[in-house]
Design a protein around this motif. Structure first.
Motif, PDB file in Angstrom:
ATOM      1  N   GLY A  58       1.709  15.488  -6.055  1.00  0.00           N
ATOM      2  CA  GLY A  58       1.111  14.381  -6.642  1.00  0.00           C
ATOM      3  C   GLY A  58       1.042  12.484  -5.350  1.00  0.00           C
ATOM      4  O   GLY A  58       2.162  13.591  -4.353  1.00  0.00           O
ATOM      5  N   LYS A  59       1.021  11.634  -5.544  1.00  0.00           N
ATOM      6  CA  LYS A  59       1.412  10.476  -5.374  1.00  0.00           C
ATOM      7  C   LYS A  59       1.688   9.505  -5.551  1.00  0.00           C
ATOM      8  O   LYS A  59       1.720   9.162  -6.654  1.00  0.00           O
ATOM      9  CB  LYS A  59      -0.071  10.116  -4.626  1.00  0.00           C
ATOM     10  N   TRP A  60       2.534   8.910  -5.086  1.00  0.00           N
ATOM     11  CA  TRP A  60       3.362   7.392  -5.403  1.00  0.00           C
ATOM     12  C   TRP A  60       2.301   6.151  -5.437  1.00  0.00           C
ATOM     13  O   TRP A  60       1.857   5.870  -4.828  1.00  0.00           O
ATOM     14  CB  TRP A  60       4.304   7.173  -4.561  1.00  0.00           C
ATOM     15  N   GLU A  61       2.015   5.591  -6.611  1.00  0.00           N
ATOM     16  CA  GLU A  61       0.876   4.879  -7.175  1.00  0.00           C
ATOM     17  C   GLU A  61       1.925   3.703  -7.080  1.00  0.00           C
ATOM     18  O   GLU A  61       2.860   3.040  -7.870  1.00  0.00           O
ATOM     19  CB  GLU A  61       0.314   4.759  -8.425  1.00  0.00           C
ATOM     20  N   TYR A  62       1.326   2.429  -6.129  1.00  0.00           N
ATOM     21  CA  TYR A  62       1.950   1.034  -6.455  1.00  0.00           C
ATOM     22  C   TYR A  62       1.531   0.426  -7.796  1.00  0.00           C
ATOM     23  O   TYR A  62       0.252   0.473  -8.994  1.00  0.00           O
ATOM     24  CB  TYR A  62       2.030   0.197  -5.158  1.00  0.00           C
ATOM     25  N   MET A  63       2.755  -0.045  -9.035  1.00  0.00           N
ATOM     26  CA  MET A  63       3.055  -0.081  -9.657  1.00  0.00           C
ATOM     27  C   MET A  63       2.544  -2.119 -10.226  1.00  0.00           C
ATOM     28  O   MET A  63       2.366  -2.434 -10.783  1.00  0.00           O
ATOM     29  CB  MET A  63       3.072   0.097 -10.787  1.00  0.00           C
ATOM     30  N   TYR A  64       4.157  -2.396  -9.115  1.00  0.00           N
ATOM     31  CA  TYR A  64       4.012  -4.151  -9.410  1.00  0.00           C
ATOM     32  C   TYR A  64       5.485  -3.686  -8.932  1.00  0.00           C
ATOM     33  O   TYR A  64       5.993  -2.995  -9.107  1.00  0.00           O
ATOM     34  CB  TYR A  64       4.004  -4.232 -10.942  1.00  0.00           C
ATOM     35  N   THR A  65       5.589  -5.592  -9.009  1.00  0.00           N
ATOM     36  CA  THR A  65       7.075  -5.852  -8.022  1.00  0.00           C
ATOM     37  C   THR A  65       7.304  -6.726  -8.802  1.00  0.00           C
ATOM     38  O   THR A  65       7.198  -7.458  -9.888  1.00  0.00           O
ATOM     39  CB  THR A  65       6.667  -5.976  -6.544  1.00  0.00           C
ATOM     40  N   TYR A  66       9.295  -6.386  -9.147  1.00  0.00           N
ATOM     41  CA  TYR A  66       9.601  -7.136  -9.515  1.00  0.00           C
ATOM     42  C   TYR A  66      11.385  -7.973  -9.179  1.00  0.00           C
ATOM     43  O   TYR A  66      12.278  -6.550  -9.186  1.00  0.00           O
ATOM     44  CB  TYR A  66      10.215  -6.534 -11.557  1.00  0.00           C
ATOM     45  N   VAL A  70       0.591  -1.023  -0.260  1.00  0.00           N
ATOM     46  CA  VAL A  70      -0.020  -0.032   0.034  1.00  0.00           C
ATOM     47  C   VAL A  70       1.071   1.019  -0.542  1.00  0.00           C
ATOM     48  O   VAL A  70       1.900   1.365   0.965  1.00  0.00           O
ATOM     49  CB  VAL A  70      -0.719   0.087   1.681  1.00  0.00           C
ATOM     50  N   SER A  71       0.787   1.755  -1.022  1.00  0.00           N
ATOM     51  CA  SER A  71       1.541   3.285  -1.087  1.00  0.00           C
ATOM     52  C   SER A  71       1.002   4.776  -0.968  1.00  0.00           C
ATOM     53  O   SER A  71       0.166   4.880  -1.618  1.00  0.00           O
ATOM     54  CB  SER A  71       2.363   3.105  -2.585  1.00  0.00           C
ATOM     55  N   LEU A  72       1.639   5.347  -0.122  1.00  0.00           N
ATOM     56  CA  LEU A  72       0.779   6.583   0.195  1.00  0.00           C
ATOM     57  C   LEU A  72       2.314   7.883   0.481  1.00  0.00           C
ATOM     58  O   LEU A  72       2.359   8.725   0.962  1.00  0.00           O
ATOM     59  CB  LEU A  72       0.678   6.783   1.750  1.00  0.00           C
TER      60      LEU A  72
END
Length: 99
Positions: A42-50, A28-30
């Motif tokens: 702006g806010k940082w939105e989680y996109m994916y994990t690699y 969860v990104s805030l």
């Protein structure tokens, strides 16, 4: 729950759960990016994990940020152990039996 440090105004959290030996990661990104004057943009939105990294995208600027969520060594060891585990499971099922 583990705190992940990305920058000074970080509120990102990581939870790792295990079901049937398959890990799933919920982030969860805030995070907010500080800009000049002490305000945020702006806010940082989680996109994916690699691999050992989580990728975030800023909602206002479109910039990307990478946060390392586990050490490279720990990630590599987990990959090796997971490979051995899968190979052993296949061996027990007879998939490697000599014909």
């Amino acid at each position: 729950m583990i705190k992940i440090s990305a920058d000074t105004t970080d509120n990102t959290t990581q939870t790792l759960t295990r079901t049937n030996t398959t890990p799933s990661l919920h982030i969860v990104s805030l995070m907010q990016e500080p800009v000049s004057g002490g305000s945020s943009k702006g806010k940082w939105e989680y996109m994916y994990t690699y691999g050992p990294y989580a990728f975030f995208k800023n909602t206002a600027t479109g910039n990307w940020k990478t946060v390392q969520i586990i050490s490279t060594t720990k990630y590599t060891i987990n990959v090796i152990i997971n490979g051995y585990e899968q190979t052993f499971e296949r061996y027990l099922k007879g998939e490697y039996a000599a014909g």
